[in-house]
Design an enzyme around this catalytic site. Structure first.
Site, PDB file in Angstrom:
ATOM      1  N   ASP A  97       0.854  -1.158  -0.002  1.00 42.43           N
ATOM      2  CA  ASP A  97       0.171   0.021   0.137  1.00 42.43           C
ATOM      3  C   ASP A  97       0.895   1.108   0.021  1.00 42.43           C
ATOM      4  O   ASP A  97       1.507   1.683   1.214  1.00 42.43           O
ATOM      5  CB  ASP A  97      -0.778  -0.068   1.405  1.00 42.43           C
ATOM      6  CG  ASP A  97      -1.967   1.023   1.196  1.00 42.43           C
ATOM      7  OD1 ASP A  97      -1.935   2.165   0.289  1.00 42.43           O
ATOM      8  OD2 ASP A  97      -2.977   1.007   1.944  1.00 42.43           O
ATOM      9  N   HIS A 152       0.526   7.967   4.222  1.00 46.19           N
ATOM     10  CA  HIS A 152       0.926   7.091   5.211  1.00 46.19           C
ATOM     11  C   HIS A 152       2.596   7.406   5.505  1.00 46.19           C
ATOM     12  O   HIS A 152       3.204   6.618   6.152  1.00 46.19           O
ATOM     13  CB  HIS A 152       0.693   5.604   5.066  1.00 46.19           C
ATOM     14  CG  HIS A 152      -0.681   5.178   4.565  1.00 46.19           C
ATOM     15  ND1 HIS A 152      -1.552   5.294   5.887  1.00 46.19           N
ATOM     16  CD2 HIS A 152      -1.467   4.666   3.849  1.00 46.19           C
ATOM     17  CE1 HIS A 152      -2.734   4.983   5.453  1.00 46.19           C
ATOM     18  NE2 HIS A 152      -2.818   4.622   4.161  1.00 46.19           N
ATOM     19  N   ILE A 184      -0.379   8.933   8.726  1.00 41.49           N
ATOM     20  CA  ILE A 184      -1.646   7.944   9.654  1.00 41.49           C
ATOM     21  C   ILE A 184      -1.187   6.615   9.262  1.00 41.49           C
ATOM     22  O   ILE A 184      -0.613   6.186   8.272  1.00 41.49           O
ATOM     23  CB  ILE A 184      -2.972   8.172   9.258  1.00 41.49           C
ATOM     24  CG1 ILE A 184      -3.409   7.823   7.583  1.00 41.49           C
ATOM     25  CG2 ILE A 184      -3.567   9.554   9.712  1.00 41.49           C
ATOM     26  CD1 ILE A 184      -4.858   7.835   7.545  1.00 41.49           C
ATOM     27  N   GLY A 244      -4.976   1.391   7.488  1.00 41.62           N
ATOM     28  CA  GLY A 244      -6.109   0.948   8.018  1.00 41.62           C
ATOM     29  C   GLY A 244      -5.994  -0.514   8.180  1.00 41.62           C
ATOM     30  O   GLY A 244      -6.238  -1.296   9.225  1.00 41.62           O
TER      31      GLY A 244
END
Length: 285
Positions: free
Chosen positions: A188, A193, A208, A211
């Site tokens: 990802d 991120h 962040i 998920g």
């Protein structure tokens, strides 16, 4: 605006993906295994002479790529959010091998103009050598820009309700400041991120955590608690994302034993006392 017929009838090619022991170890490192290099339970997922695949590794395999960005879908994909994630496990994932990802759209729910839409998908993970079904990944995307798309009116599925009592157990795990930079190597590459400037444009004051990294860490906590350190016992887990986690925060899993191998759970970012994953339900053997 989302084209309901086009999306529901979207044809996905099978995705064949090879992965090595190195990929399996890298995924485990991204979840924080190895934080304590003396922990023998963790080393099972990190050392090639005894290697096991973390069960949640299945969720990053066999993906169809950014298909929602195809103009034929009509989806306002830039405004989409990862709403729910689930995993059903049928057989242990080999530590290295080749899998087939078989993807499909299962439903679209129109919440109404200005209220967004929900898009549900499933992905079967199949062992390419034996044809055995290893796992099924389920997910829901919240399409904030596609309310009023004309999908048939439906009732949104009811989330799992957690018991109205204190949790039976809380298990805490620190995340490393570089966690997202490691986890992104499992496939990802979204810059929110990793790149502070891109994260700021998305409305975050710093990058962040992915998920699915949070999801994997929840799986790690379930293995350590509900499964009593036996990864083969984990059969199912799922729930709703409710807020992002930031690398370096502590994730706490609150667990409720509901009997019959069922466990309700939620995850919190301890430093902010904020629930980041809610309405969780896991099943173990």
């Amino acid at each position: 605006m989302l084209d309901y017929q086009a999306v529901m009838n979207w044809s996905f090619d099978d995705v064949r993906q090879d992965y090595s022991a190195r990929d399996t170890i890298l995924y485990a490192l991204g979840l924080g295994y190895g934080h304590d290099p003396m922990n023998a339970d963790a080393l099972r997922f990190l050392l090639e002479d005894r290697l096991l695949a973390v069960p949640t590794f299945s969720v990053v395999l066999g993906g169809p790529g950014p298909w929602m960005a195809d103009p034929r879908t009509g989806i306002d994909w830039i405004r989409s959010l990862h709403g729910e994630q689930g995993l059903r496990i049928y057989k242990p994932l080999p530590a290295a091998g080749t899998v087939i990802g078989r993807n499909r759209v299962t439903n679209v729910i129109d919440k109404g103009p200005g209220k967004g839409a929900l898009l549900m998908m499933e992905r079967d993970i199949i062992d390419a050598g034996t044809g055995a079904l290893l796992a099924t990944r389920t997910s829901t995307s919240f399409l904030r820009g596609d309310g009023g798309c004309g999908a048939p009116a439906q009732t949104q599925p009811t989330p799992h309700a957690l018991p109205d009592r204190a949790p039976d157990l809380t298990h805490s795990m620190p995340t490393r400041p570089e966690a997202a930079l490691i986890y992104r190597l499992s496939g990802d590459w979204n810059p929110i991120h990793a790149d502070p400037a891109k994260a700021a444009k998305a409305g975050f004051d710093r990058p962040i955590l992915h998920g699915l990294c949070t999801f994997g860490m929840i799986g790690r906590a379930l293995i350590a608690t509900a499964c009593q350190h036996d990864p083969a016992r984990l059969r199912e887990m799922g729930g709703r994302f409710s807020a992002p986690c930031f690398p370096g925060e502590t994730i706490a899993l609150d667990l409720w034993d509901e009997g019959g191998g069922a466990f309700g759970f939620q995850a919190r970012a301890v430093e902010r006392d904020l629930v980041i994953f809610r309405n969780g339900l896991a099943r173990v053997d």
